[in-house]
Design a protein around this motif. Sequence first.
Motif, PDB file in Angstrom:
ATOM      1  N   GLU A  24       0.846  -1.181   0.000  1.00  0.00           N
ATOM      2  CA  GLU A  24       0.000   0.000   0.000  1.00  0.00           C
ATOM      3  C   GLU A  24       0.894   1.248   0.000  1.00  0.00           C
ATOM      4  O   GLU A  24       1.965   1.235   0.568  1.00  0.00           O
ATOM      5  CB  GLU A  24      -0.878  -0.013   1.247  1.00  0.00           C
ATOM      6  N   TRP A  25       0.401   2.314  -0.613  1.00  0.00           N
ATOM      7  CA  TRP A  25       1.068   3.619  -0.719  1.00  0.00           C
ATOM      8  C   TRP A  25       2.276   3.557  -1.654  1.00  0.00           C
ATOM      9  O   TRP A  25       3.109   4.447  -1.625  1.00  0.00           O
ATOM     10  CB  TRP A  25       1.526   4.176   0.639  1.00  0.00           C
ATOM     11  N   ALA A  26       2.383   2.512  -2.471  1.00  0.00           N
ATOM     12  CA  ALA A  26       3.562   2.383  -3.338  1.00  0.00           C
ATOM     13  C   ALA A  26       3.420   3.179  -4.632  1.00  0.00           C
ATOM     14  O   ALA A  26       4.388   3.330  -5.364  1.00  0.00           O
ATOM     15  CB  ALA A  26       3.819   0.913  -3.663  1.00  0.00           C
ATOM     16  N   GLY A  27       2.221   3.677  -4.908  1.00  0.00           N
ATOM     17  CA  GLY A  27       2.039   4.496  -6.111  1.00  0.00           C
ATOM     18  C   GLY A  27       2.442   3.758  -7.363  1.00  0.00           C
ATOM     19  O   GLY A  27       2.053   2.613  -7.584  1.00  0.00           O
ATOM     20  N   THR A  28       3.284   4.394  -8.180  1.00  0.00           N
ATOM     21  CA  THR A  28       3.697   3.805  -9.449  1.00  0.00           C
ATOM     22  C   THR A  28       5.058   3.126  -9.331  1.00  0.00           C
ATOM     23  O   THR A  28       5.740   2.928 -10.322  1.00  0.00           O
ATOM     24  CB  THR A  28       3.779   4.897 -10.532  1.00  0.00           C
ATOM     25  N   ARG A 296       1.868  -4.451  13.585  1.00  0.00           N
ATOM     26  CA  ARG A 296       1.446  -5.074  12.325  1.00  0.00           C
ATOM     27  C   ARG A 296       2.661  -5.500  11.510  1.00  0.00           C
ATOM     28  O   ARG A 296       2.688  -6.547  10.884  1.00  0.00           O
ATOM     29  CB  ARG A 296       0.617  -4.081  11.496  1.00  0.00           C
ATOM     30  N   ARG A 401       5.052   8.489   0.790  1.00  0.00           N
ATOM     31  CA  ARG A 401       4.317   8.808   2.009  1.00  0.00           C
ATOM     32  C   ARG A 401       5.258   8.726   3.213  1.00  0.00           C
ATOM     33  O   ARG A 401       5.215   9.563   4.106  1.00  0.00           O
ATOM     34  CB  ARG A 401       3.149   7.838   2.193  1.00  0.00           C
ATOM     35  N   ALA A 404       7.463  11.739   3.265  1.00  0.00           N
ATOM     36  CA  ALA A 404       6.760  12.921   3.781  1.00  0.00           C
ATOM     37  C   ALA A 404       6.621  12.849   5.301  1.00  0.00           C
ATOM     38  O   ALA A 404       6.714  13.870   5.986  1.00  0.00           O
ATOM     39  CB  ALA A 404       5.388  13.051   3.131  1.00  0.00           C
ATOM     40  N   ASP A 408       8.375  15.999   6.581  1.00  0.00           N
ATOM     41  CA  ASP A 408       7.372  17.002   6.934  1.00  0.00           C
ATOM     42  C   ASP A 408       6.793  16.776   8.326  1.00  0.00           C
ATOM     43  O   ASP A 408       6.056  17.623   8.833  1.00  0.00           O
ATOM     44  CB  ASP A 408       6.248  17.024   5.895  1.00  0.00           C
TER      45      ASP A 408
ATOM     46  N   LEU B 282      -8.199   8.224   4.506  1.00  0.00           N
ATOM     47  CA  LEU B 282      -7.574   6.917   4.276  1.00  0.00           C
ATOM     48  C   LEU B 282      -6.810   6.457   5.508  1.00  0.00           C
ATOM     49  O   LEU B 282      -6.259   7.265   6.246  1.00  0.00           O
ATOM     50  CB  LEU B 282      -6.621   7.007   3.081  1.00  0.00           C
ATOM     51  N   GLY B 283      -6.769   5.159   5.703  1.00  0.00           N
ATOM     52  CA  GLY B 283      -6.007   4.613   6.811  1.00  0.00           C
ATOM     53  C   GLY B 283      -5.273   3.361   6.391  1.00  0.00           C
ATOM     54  O   GLY B 283      -5.536   2.804   5.328  1.00  0.00           O
ATOM     55  N   GLU B 284      -4.360   2.920   7.252  1.00  0.00           N
ATOM     56  CA  GLU B 284      -3.632   1.685   6.945  1.00  0.00           C
ATOM     57  C   GLU B 284      -4.505   0.473   7.224  1.00  0.00           C
ATOM     58  O   GLU B 284      -4.305  -0.587   6.660  1.00  0.00           O
ATOM     59  CB  GLU B 284      -2.367   1.615   7.770  1.00  0.00           C
ATOM     60  N   THR B 370      -9.520   1.905   4.161  1.00  0.00           N
ATOM     61  CA  THR B 370      -8.240   1.665   3.504  1.00  0.00           C
ATOM     62  C   THR B 370      -8.399   2.104   2.050  1.00  0.00           C
ATOM     63  O   THR B 370      -9.524   2.274   1.568  1.00  0.00           O
ATOM     64  CB  THR B 370      -7.881   0.172   3.522  1.00  0.00           C
ATOM     65  N   PRO B 371      -7.289   2.281   1.336  1.00  0.00           N
ATOM     66  CA  PRO B 371      -7.423   2.652  -0.071  1.00  0.00           C
ATOM     67  C   PRO B 371      -8.350   1.698  -0.837  1.00  0.00           C
ATOM     68  O   PRO B 371      -9.186   2.148  -1.623  1.00  0.00           O
ATOM     69  CB  PRO B 371      -5.982   2.581  -0.579  1.00  0.00           C
ATOM     70  N   ARG B 399       1.725  17.331   1.972  1.00  0.00           N
ATOM     71  CA  ARG B 399       2.310  16.318   1.089  1.00  0.00           C
ATOM     72  C   ARG B 399       1.901  14.905   1.485  1.00  0.00           C
ATOM     73  O   ARG B 399       1.755  14.026   0.652  1.00  0.00           O
ATOM     74  CB  ARG B 399       3.836  16.422   1.119  1.00  0.00           C
ATOM     75  N   ARG B 400       1.747  14.711   2.792  1.00  0.00           N
ATOM     76  CA  ARG B 400       1.413  13.369   3.250  1.00  0.00           C
ATOM     77  C   ARG B 400       0.052  12.955   2.708  1.00  0.00           C
ATOM     78  O   ARG B 400      -0.138  11.827   2.248  1.00  0.00           O
ATOM     79  CB  ARG B 400       1.430  13.346   4.772  1.00  0.00           C
ATOM     80  N   GLU B 404      -1.011  10.063   0.028  1.00  0.00           N
ATOM     81  CA  GLU B 404      -1.967   8.990   0.326  1.00  0.00           C
ATOM     82  C   GLU B 404      -2.950   8.797  -0.824  1.00  0.00           C
ATOM     83  O   GLU B 404      -3.301   7.675  -1.184  1.00  0.00           O
ATOM     84  CB  GLU B 404      -2.718   9.302   1.631  1.00  0.00           C
ATOM     85  N   ALA B 406      -2.472   9.919  -4.078  1.00  0.00           N
ATOM     86  CA  ALA B 406      -1.814   9.596  -5.351  1.00  0.00           C
ATOM     87  C   ALA B 406      -1.182   8.203  -5.338  1.00  0.00           C
ATOM     88  O   ALA B 406      -1.226   7.493  -6.347  1.00  0.00           O
ATOM     89  CB  ALA B 406      -0.748  10.654  -5.664  1.00  0.00           C
ATOM     90  N   ASP B 407      -0.602   7.823  -4.219  1.00  0.00           N
ATOM     91  CA  ASP B 407       0.143   6.566  -4.181  1.00  0.00           C
ATOM     92  C   ASP B 407      -0.596   5.454  -3.456  1.00  0.00           C
ATOM     93  O   ASP B 407      -0.152   4.316  -3.440  1.00  0.00           O
ATOM     94  CB  ASP B 407       1.510   6.798  -3.521  1.00  0.00           C
ATOM     95  N   GLY B 408      -1.719   5.797  -2.797  1.00  0.00           N
ATOM     96  CA  GLY B 408      -2.508   4.779  -2.119  1.00  0.00           C
ATOM     97  C   GLY B 408      -3.829   4.534  -2.826  1.00  0.00           C
ATOM     98  O   GLY B 408      -4.098   3.444  -3.334  1.00  0.00           O
TER      99      GLY B 408
END
Lengths: 436, 435
Positions: A24-28, A296, A401, A404, A408, B282-284, B370-371, B399-400, B404, B406-408
């Motif tokens: 998850e959150w790996a995008g492209t 997890r 992510r 960031a 951030d 969104l969450g894990e 979740t996504p 950005r975070r 989430e 764009a990539d999730g």
Amino acid sequence: MSARMFHLGWFLGNGFGVQAWNQEWAGTGATDWMMPDQYIDLARSIERGGFDFLMMEDSVQIPNAYQNSSEYYLRTASAAPKQDPAVLAGILSQFTDKVGIVATLTTTFYHPFTVARMISTLDHVSKGRIGWNIVTGSSTYAAKNFGFDMPEHDLRYEMADEFVELACKLWDSWEPDAVLADVENGIYADHTKVHTLDFEGKFYSSRGPLNTTPSPQGRPVFLQAGGSDKGKDLAAKYVEAIIANPPGVEKMKAYREDIRRRAVEHGRDPDSIKVMYLVSPVLGETDAEAEEKLARRERAKESNIEGLLAGRSHLASIDLSQFPLDEPLPDDLISNGHRSSFANFKGDGTQTLRERILAHSATDAVHLCGTPATVAAQMDEIMQEVGGDGFLIVGTPMHRRYVAEITDGLSPALRRRGLIRDGFEHQLLRDNLLAF
Amino acid sequence: MSADMFHLGWFGSFIPTTWTTGWDGTDAARWMDGKFYVDKVRTLERACFDFILFEDSSMVSDVYGGSSEATLKRGGWAPKGDPVALAPILARATERIGISVTMSTSFYPPWMLARSVATLDHMSRGRIGWNIVTSSEDLAAKNFGMDALPPHDERYARADEFVDLVTQLWDSWDADALVMDRERGVYVDHTKVRPIDFVGKYYKSRGPLNTLRPPQGRPVLTQAGGSPAGRQFASRYADMVMALPKGVPAMKEYRDDIRMRVAAEGRDPDRTKVMFVVSPILGETHQHALDRKAAKDEAVRQHPEGQLIGWSGSMEIDFSRFDLDKPLPDDVQTNGHQSTLANFRKWANGRTLREACVAYRTESMELIGTPDEVAAQMDEAMQEVGGDGFLIWNQPHNRRYIGEIADGLVPALQKRGLMRTGYGHEHFRDNLLEF
């Protein structure tokens, strides 16, 4: 009371390889890992986030250690495929202004002249922001790609010592004022200030001089990950930042003191070597959420013993699938690869392979977990205890992510405590690294 | 079974990022140099968003509490940079994603707007949208030397004429006017560039425009219309309507209504995309997403001013005058967003202002999980509504969160075949109308 300001680096643990791709959150990540974009974003983010440098690991083989097969590694994109970080370094230098860029180049597989010239070129195009992570190589399979068997561990370090000595001589083969660029008199360089070396060593020889001009830093910043005696000596002699992962605060402190002592023995100011510890902070919106995330992840590890064994087999160049999981590893088992790291992993023989593989992390000196404020406090405390000099954040899982969350979330929390830089005082990587 | 492929856009403003969430980095201090937005638009292009749309307004609101203090202290509605200046920088950093900027018909001379948008369309090689607003705040009007805005329906009548005129200006150059015949020494064929001599009820302009015809001919027109006049306007011109009806049945009703109106105007309803504003949480894990939602609600309950300032600005009503733990009094009026106030009352349905702040959502539907769970929720909604996609509203703006989405979320949508994995065309409109 809080610790003195310390340094941050980003350790790209899988080099210019496939990062998060099916998580998850790996995008492209699965399809564009070979493009520079993700790394450009990373480099710019850590530059904003007060990091001194980005350091790119490398290795040059499709691993084959586990079950004597490349299957696991290729199926899961672990440690392979992987591209040349020196190429990426040049690109990253054009998208950043101040952050240092450190590429891994293996002494065993290059000729010193090639490395000296490449690094010099990169230092020019980055305006003095290049570091060289000196590795001797560790994998049997990598050596075979170059047509020879991997030299024995201590011999590799002897070779590396001479390699660095020669490279330094090549970088010094031009006197600093050799370039005149005198347009009126038509003199570009004064040839009397550019010297041949006629270096004849035990392992290498080179006539010289180098055919590039002196770069902004003269020599690059040297980094190294030395755990063994030989490694630590090489580090104490040459390097300015050490990648370290002794487990636990006490060992971190002892390690740093050992390095500083060795530096003094080599006639160096111990403050000119920064010891930086590998960590992978797990961050959350609340401490509880971060703890759950960590839990997890631990559960996921338990159901992925194979992956852990394959990773460790690769690092040690030993097929760990041949050993029973519920017994300790044999006493006499030593690695010709990452020697001290493997010894740390093996432990004292009281724990089984399963226990060790679950308990021991190759990339974490201490566990950091919580909100950014909590983790910043943990880092503060550790640095007070250890004395310095900073941390290398290992991106796991390596996706935007996570980047960031660090740059951030954690960076501002560290800044609020005055623990990391809020800008760069200098142009050269070395000057920034040694600024405090 | 799953829904047809749909479109994603991002809806936001050229404003500070979050700065008190704990995940804010350095952007709140540096957003105005545009670099944060460059990174953002590159991220959205990687994620195959059709476009990013910049809302805009031209005032520092002092409605809430009769002072600008609350607005500026929190940095919600102001400061805000000019998206027209940002657009070419974003265009230069990208290749395919559309960029829609808000420009108000009440504050621009039509000729100026036509020229500016045409220039942007050239600089982006056909990727510009104009988000048409008539503006709704008298406070902004005062910055342009007016005492107040024209009444609501008149603003739409003027906007109608405005768009007609601007379109004629874009059409005042034929597509083949640029001949660049080196032998004859002719750059532009003057017979293909014509004055328009437009004389309307509100505007006059001789023309022709003094730039080349925009690559898209007419840049993409986007609009958000809730009132009947707004919907009618949208159905005549818009390529994309940004919609905020609450709940799936209302979304379907809204889209059906727009399509009916579009058809009544003699246009193909498939050429007007209706896109619904959402802010996925969104969450894990499922529980993590629920926890985030609960934390967000509680933060609003403790500090409802942020929401009240927003309502004060958009409805021009000073919400600081009212008791937080009672409903909005019945006698309150506005000349601003009439449909917004009416809808607000109907929806609030006796809630105290504090609880209204907690319960209120700008977005059309709640998306939490979740996504993969959120992708499934979007799938279901689109099956029900019929199309045409969603506008992600940036909350929280950092950005975070962008990562989430764009990539999730996007990969989860792509896995279900609900979202594009590349751009079929160069122009914004061609991509928007691709499916």
